[in-house]
Design a protein around this motif. Structure first.
Motif, mmCIF file in Angstrom:
data_model
loop_
_atom_site.group_PDB
_atom_site.id
_atom_site.type_symbol
_atom_site.label_atom_id
_atom_site.label_comp_id
_atom_site.label_asym_id
_atom_site.label_seq_id
_atom_site.Cartn_x
_atom_site.Cartn_y
_atom_site.Cartn_z
ATOM 1 N N THR A 88 0.855 -1.181 0.000
ATOM 2 C CA THR A 88 0.000 0.000 0.000
ATOM 3 C C THR A 88 0.896 1.238 0.000
ATOM 4 O O THR A 88 2.115 1.119 -0.003
ATOM 5 C CB THR A 88 -0.944 -0.037 1.225
ATOM 6 O OG1 THR A 88 -1.787 1.098 1.158
ATOM 7 C CG2 THR A 88 -0.184 -0.044 2.538
ATOM 8 N N PRO A 117 -6.076 -1.537 -3.289
ATOM 9 C CA PRO A 117 -6.675 -0.422 -4.027
ATOM 10 C C PRO A 117 -6.340 0.915 -3.348
ATOM 11 O O PRO A 117 -6.033 0.939 -2.157
ATOM 12 C CB PRO A 117 -8.176 -0.697 -3.932
ATOM 13 C CG PRO A 117 -8.314 -2.110 -3.532
ATOM 14 C CD PRO A 117 -7.066 -2.495 -2.815
ATOM 15 N N ASP A 118 -6.420 1.978 -4.134
ATOM 16 C CA ASP A 118 -6.133 3.333 -3.641
ATOM 17 C C ASP A 118 -4.657 3.618 -3.425
ATOM 18 O O ASP A 118 -4.293 4.725 -3.038
ATOM 19 C CB ASP A 118 -6.899 3.648 -2.330
ATOM 20 C CG ASP A 118 -8.374 3.914 -2.610
ATOM 21 O OD1 ASP A 118 -8.673 4.410 -3.721
ATOM 22 O OD2 ASP A 118 -9.202 3.601 -1.735
ATOM 23 N N SER A 119 -3.812 2.629 -3.638
ATOM 24 C CA SER A 119 -2.378 2.899 -3.539
ATOM 25 C C SER A 119 -1.964 3.801 -4.694
ATOM 26 O O SER A 119 -2.640 3.871 -5.712
ATOM 27 C CB SER A 119 -1.581 1.598 -3.636
ATOM 28 O OG SER A 119 -1.980 0.701 -2.641
ATOM 29 N N ILE A 131 0.495 4.206 -7.600
ATOM 30 C CA ILE A 131 1.421 3.369 -8.370
ATOM 31 C C ILE A 131 2.208 4.221 -9.358
ATOM 32 O O ILE A 131 1.640 5.038 -10.085
ATOM 33 C CB ILE A 131 0.658 2.248 -9.116
ATOM 34 C CG1 ILE A 131 0.002 1.304 -8.099
ATOM 35 C CG2 ILE A 131 1.614 1.459 -10.019
ATOM 36 C CD1 ILE A 131 -0.714 0.114 -8.717
ATOM 37 N N TYR A 174 -6.643 2.271 -8.825
ATOM 38 C CA TYR A 174 -5.378 2.763 -8.276
ATOM 39 C C TYR A 174 -5.154 4.212 -8.672
ATOM 40 O O TYR A 174 -5.671 4.683 -9.685
ATOM 41 C CB TYR A 174 -4.202 1.927 -8.803
ATOM 42 C CG TYR A 174 -4.258 0.476 -8.376
ATOM 43 C CD1 TYR A 174 -3.977 0.113 -7.062
ATOM 44 C CD2 TYR A 174 -4.590 -0.522 -9.285
ATOM 45 C CE1 TYR A 174 -4.028 -1.216 -6.660
ATOM 46 C CE2 TYR A 174 -4.647 -1.854 -8.894
ATOM 47 C CZ TYR A 174 -4.369 -2.190 -7.577
ATOM 48 O OH TYR A 174 -4.423 -3.499 -7.187
ATOM 49 N N HIS A 201 -2.328 6.704 -10.146
ATOM 50 C CA HIS A 201 -1.255 6.348 -11.065
ATOM 51 C C HIS A 201 -0.502 7.580 -11.547
ATOM 52 O O HIS A 201 -1.103 8.548 -11.987
ATOM 53 C CB HIS A 201 -1.865 5.586 -12.265
ATOM 54 C CG HIS A 201 -0.840 5.117 -13.244
ATOM 55 N ND1 HIS A 201 -1.108 4.945 -14.580
ATOM 56 C CD2 HIS A 201 0.470 4.782 -13.085
ATOM 57 C CE1 HIS A 201 -0.002 4.522 -15.200
ATOM 58 N NE2 HIS A 201 0.950 4.418 -14.317
#
Ligand SMILES: [Zn+2]
Length: 282
Positions: free
Chosen positions: A128, A189-191, A193, A209, A211
């Motif tokens: 995360t 999710p919500d990380s 990237i 995500y 991004h």
């Protein structure tokens, strides 16, 4: 990390019996349950055998059974030393070097290294926060094309959480349908990237995500927070090790080497010496 030195190693494990004693205490922390007596009994070392015998009925117990040392005729101290060597290096150690250091044959050294490496496979927890994703190509050129400058090399896909863990594995291709299940397995999710401009990453936002990307093609490698230096640093250690130490690695064994480097990376900040962490996996 606390450095575990060779001096400390030789003090802790001066001979085969000490190694066997460690193994016994590790495997049976509450004493050995004697199947014949039906209770935990006192055991004593059997002279010149890798066994302990029940004080009451004499039944033998072999701590090496069901460990990587099973059926091996190589002295246990040399096994422990090989684990020490593998755990103490940054770029890996070849079977040739293990052969030199331990005096076993090349074939035995190779098998030991292979067995020890098999202990280093670990699945990491979901990541995360800030996560970097990238692929790289490893190996000599083989006939046939396989996309994105690969020219028949083996493709390795990697995910790294900044200041956290890394996971890397051989991937059959770099299609979205192949990569997204891996990303979803390892990244929550919500990380956020970070990737380069590769188009397979276009739909990260649709998959829940955040991004950001760097445009390596236009020679932009770092833009604020947007970079993939963590995962690229890992690739460079991996490639340097594979080139310099292991020379050519067959595709069959490549994942084992990747696991070795990932393991070392993921345990770089441990309090416990890496030697002990590996030893406890035998
Ligand atoms: Zn008994």
């Amino acid at each position: 990390m606390i450095k575990y030195t060779i001096t400390q190693f030789n003090k802790d494990f001066p001979d085969d019996d000490t190694c066997l004693e460690w193994l016994k205490n590790y495997l049976y922390p509450n004493g050995i349950f004697c199947k014949q007596c039906g209770v935990v009994t006192k055991h004593h070392k059997v002279k010149s055998r890798q066994a302990y015998a029940c004080d009451r009925c004499g039944k033998h117990v072999y701590p090496m059974t069901e460990t990587i040392f099973e059926k091996s005729t190589t002295p246990l101290k040399l096994w422990f030393y090989a684990i020490f060597l593998i755990a103490s290096t940054r770029y890996g150690i070849s079977a040739k070097q293990i052969q030199r250091e331990t005096g076993v044959t090349y074939k035995t050294a190779w098998r030991m290294a292979h067995e020890i490496r098999s202990l280093l496979q670990e699945d990491c927890n979901p990541m995360t926060g800030e996560v970097e994703i990238d692929e790289t190509y490893i190996g000599s050129r083989k006939p046939g094309k396989r996309g994105r400058g690969a020219e028949g090399k083996t493709t390795v896909f990697g995910i790294a959480q900044r200041k956290g863990n890394i996971t890397a594995s051989i991937t059959p291709d770099i299609k979205s349908a192949t990569l997204y299940p891996v990303i979803k397995k390892y990244v929550l999710p919500d990380s956020m990237i970070y990737t380069d401009e590769f188009q397979a990453y276009n739909s990260l936002k649709r998959h829940g995500y955040n991004h950001k990307r760097v445009h390596h093609a236009s020679k932009v490698f770092v833009q604020g927070n947007a970079h993939t230096n963590t995962i690229e640093g890992f690739w460079s250690v991996l490639k340097r090790g594979l080139d310099g130490v292991y020379h050519s690695v067959s595709q069959k064994h490549l994942q084992g080497y990747i696991n070795e480097y990932s393991f070392r990376y993921n345990h770089r900040g441990d309090e416990k010496p890496m030697f002990k962490t590996v030893l406890e996996k035998v």
